[in-house]
Design a protein around this motif. Structure first.
Motif, PDB file in Angstrom:
ATOM      1  N   VAL A   4       1.488 -14.771  -6.871  1.00 40.56           N
ATOM      2  CA  VAL A   4       1.323 -13.063  -6.981  1.00 40.56           C
ATOM      3  C   VAL A   4       2.209 -11.996  -6.704  1.00 40.56           C
ATOM      4  CG1 VAL A   4      -0.647 -11.068  -5.206  1.00 40.56           C
ATOM      5  CG2 VAL A   4      -1.771 -13.306  -5.745  1.00 40.56           C
ATOM      6  N   GLN A   5       2.320 -11.240  -7.210  1.00 42.65           N
ATOM      7  CA  GLN A   5       3.461 -10.285  -7.121  1.00 42.65           C
ATOM      8  C   GLN A   5       3.493  -8.604  -6.693  1.00 42.65           C
ATOM      9  OE1 GLN A   5       6.527 -11.059  -8.840  1.00 42.65           O
ATOM     10  NE2 GLN A   5       7.685  -8.663  -7.867  1.00 42.65           N
ATOM     11  N   TYR A   6       4.036  -8.954  -5.478  1.00 42.89           N
ATOM     12  CA  TYR A   6       3.989  -8.435  -4.254  1.00 42.89           C
ATOM     13  C   TYR A   6       4.233  -6.653  -3.796  1.00 42.89           C
ATOM     14  CZ  TYR A   6       0.666 -11.768  -1.526  1.00 42.89           C
ATOM     15  OH  TYR A   6      -0.070 -12.553  -1.842  1.00 42.89           O
ATOM     16  N   THR A   7       3.924  -5.986  -3.714  1.00 42.97           N
ATOM     17  CA  THR A   7       4.249  -4.644  -3.959  1.00 42.97           C
ATOM     18  C   THR A   7       4.139  -4.411  -2.745  1.00 42.97           C
ATOM     19  OG1 THR A   7       2.490  -3.025  -4.372  1.00 42.97           O
ATOM     20  CG2 THR A   7       3.342  -4.582  -6.386  1.00 42.97           C
ATOM     21  N   PRO A   8       4.664  -2.913  -2.013  1.00 34.10           N
ATOM     22  CA  PRO A   8       4.375  -2.283  -0.729  1.00 34.10           C
ATOM     23  C   PRO A   8       3.128  -2.292  -0.774  1.00 34.10           C
ATOM     24  CG  PRO A   8       6.574  -1.338  -2.048  1.00 34.10           C
ATOM     25  CD  PRO A   8       5.825  -2.173  -2.467  1.00 34.10           C
ATOM     26  N   ALA A   9       2.400  -1.681  -1.426  1.00 35.93           N
ATOM     27  CA  ALA A   9       0.980  -1.175  -0.756  1.00 35.93           C
ATOM     28  C   ALA A   9      -0.195  -2.264  -0.755  1.00 35.93           C
ATOM     29  CB  ALA A   9       0.324  -0.589  -2.738  1.00 35.93           C
ATOM     30  N   HIS A  10       0.476  -3.394  -0.894  1.00 36.82           N
ATOM     31  CA  HIS A  10       0.116  -4.820  -0.197  1.00 36.82           C
ATOM     32  C   HIS A  10      -0.098  -4.885   1.295  1.00 36.82           C
ATOM     33  CE1 HIS A  10       0.418  -6.411  -4.388  1.00 36.82           C
ATOM     34  NE2 HIS A  10      -0.778  -7.101  -3.999  1.00 36.82           N
ATOM     35  N   PHE A  11       1.002  -4.075   1.252  1.00 40.46           N
ATOM     36  CA  PHE A  11       0.867  -4.484   3.099  1.00 40.46           C
ATOM     37  C   PHE A  11       0.719  -2.682   4.150  1.00 40.46           C
ATOM     38  CE2 PHE A  11       3.442  -7.418   1.347  1.00 40.46           C
ATOM     39  CZ  PHE A  11       3.580  -8.756   1.685  1.00 40.46           C
ATOM     40  N   LYS A  12       0.004  -1.741   3.090  1.00 39.63           N
ATOM     41  CA  LYS A  12       0.227  -0.981   4.230  1.00 39.63           C
ATOM     42  C   LYS A  12      -1.361  -1.132   4.534  1.00 39.63           C
ATOM     43  CE  LYS A  12       3.583   2.345   1.175  1.00 39.63           C
ATOM     44  NZ  LYS A  12       3.664   3.092   0.276  1.00 39.63           N
ATOM     45  N   SER A  13      -1.188  -0.531   5.605  1.00 35.47           N
ATOM     46  CA  SER A  13      -3.016  -0.411   5.828  1.00 35.47           C
ATOM     47  C   SER A  13      -3.636   1.909   5.861  1.00 35.47           C
ATOM     48  CB  SER A  13      -3.005  -0.431   6.974  1.00 35.47           C
ATOM     49  OG  SER A  13      -2.583   0.824   7.777  1.00 35.47           O
ATOM     50  N   ASP A  14      -4.568   1.764   5.090  1.00 41.62           N
ATOM     51  CA  ASP A  14      -5.123   2.687   5.141  1.00 41.62           C
ATOM     52  C   ASP A  14      -5.446   3.969   6.431  1.00 41.62           C
ATOM     53  OD1 ASP A  14      -7.166   1.724   7.045  1.00 41.62           O
ATOM     54  OD2 ASP A  14      -8.970   1.671   5.540  1.00 41.62           O
ATOM     55  N   GLN A  15      -4.901   3.574   7.882  1.00 50.00           N
ATOM     56  CA  GLN A  15      -4.356   4.375   8.777  1.00 50.00           C
ATOM     57  C   GLN A  15      -3.338   5.400   8.199  1.00 50.00           C
ATOM     58  OE1 GLN A  15      -6.943   3.886  11.479  1.00 50.00           O
ATOM     59  NE2 GLN A  15      -7.746   2.839   9.808  1.00 50.00           N
TER      60      GLN A  15
END
Length: 337
Positions: A4-15
């Motif tokens: 998987v090519q991770y991006t910063p969005a993968h680590f951002k919560s919805d809070q």
């Protein structure tokens, strides 16, 4: 298994992020998201553990495992978590109050033990969450709600505590230096053992501008030096100043003046086991010598968690313990009728 090519969005919560507008914590959070994407460790293999304070809200904004713990105890809980989950990447988030006041004992012993965790110390020299009391890193004479006539004590210098506890990794950055922060966080994550990254952070409400002396664009280049392993220690707007050896101490000089040449400028060695020069670099404060940012020390050593696991394996092999019951029944036993 597919990569998987991770991006910063993968680590951002919805809070929604609830720090004050303009707080330096926003920049640090942004840098951490980008670092995690670059590191490539899946969110489900990552844990973010914090104590109490403004900075300690950070786990809510991460799409990883997270634990918002109790005041000053983040290092102790992170240690236990890492021992129980050795394959997880563990980030510990603390402020200068949470980490160095009530949590000071846990801080130095986590460093001393060399547990494989990444400790981020947000340093704004104030208690922000509790509305503006002085902290363990506030300067002597600092006026605050809890020191209306100025503090009468000298502050902790985080680097000094790390080296005093025989730390093997120390880096420093500034909230406005996003690239250097990411560089430092990435090196911290790749280091095997306790890594400490101090990030000088601005509290816009209770301590606004506390780091301006070094962060202002007008003279940041002349009052900071970005250290990179294997490169000359150069700084200044024209990169024409450098650090040289002056007896047992360091001296800032201008290349081409007073007989100094590029050959005299020291090369940064972050990996040398001897920490004498690392301590000198870390203690520079931007006055007579530039404040050092970037990775200052990065040395491999035995880690607490690896040694505990090794010891368990050896005892199991020697004693023949296959389970907790085997261990309990190995000693003197008796029946109660």
């Amino acid at each position: 298994m597919e990569n998987v090519q991770y991006t910063p969005a993968h680590f951002k919560s919805d809070q929604p992020v609830r720090w004050c507008p303009g707080c330096g914590d926003h920049a640090i959070l942004n840098s951490l998201h980008k670092t995690m994407a670059q590191l490539g460790v899946p969110p489900h293999m990552t844990a973010v553990i914090s104590g109490i304070g403004c900075s300690s809200r950070l786990p809510y904004y991460m799409n990883t495992y997270g634990f918002h713990t109790i005041h000053g105890r983040a290092a102790a809980i992170a240690t236990g978590f890492k021992l129980a989950n050795p394959d997880m990447t563990v980030w510990q988030i603390s402020g200068d109050g949470d980490g160095l006041a009530i949590g000071g004992n846990h801080f130095i012993h986590a460093v001393r033990r060399n547990i494989d965790i990444n400790m981020l110390l947000f340093n704004n020299k104030i208690y922000g969450l509790t509305k503006g009391q002085y902290s363990p890193t506030s300067d002597r004479g600092f006026v605050s709600k809890s020191s209306p006539y100025g503090t009468t004590e000298d502050p902790f210098i985080p680097a000094e505590l790390v080296f005093g506890a025989r730390g093997n990794f120390f880096a420093r950055s500034i909230d406005v230096e996003l690239q250097i922060t990411q560089e430092s966080l990435l090196a911290a994550a790749r280091h095997h053992g306790t890594s400490v990254v101090e990030i000088l952070q601005n509290c816009v409400i209770y301590n606004n501008g506390i780091h301006n002396r070094i962060t202002d664009r007008e003279y940041r280049a002349d009052r900071t030096i970005h250290l990179r392993h294997g490169e000359k220690m150069l700084f200044g707007k024209e990169m024409n100043r450098g650090l040289v050896q002056d007896g047992f101490l360091l001296k800032a000089v201008e290349i081409g003046k007073e007989g100094y040449t590029m050959a005299d400028v020291l090369v940064h060695d972050a990996h040398t086991p001897t920490n004498f020069l690392h301590q000198q670099l870390a203690m520079m404060d931007g006055t007579d010598l530039p404040l050092a940012i970037g990775v200052i020390r990065d040395v491999d050593s035995l880690t607490y968690n690896d040694e505990v696991m090794r010891q368990i394996r050896e005892v199991r092999a020697a004693k023949g313990f296959g389970s907790l019951r085997d261990l309990i029944m190995a000693g003197e036993t008796w029946e109660v009728k």
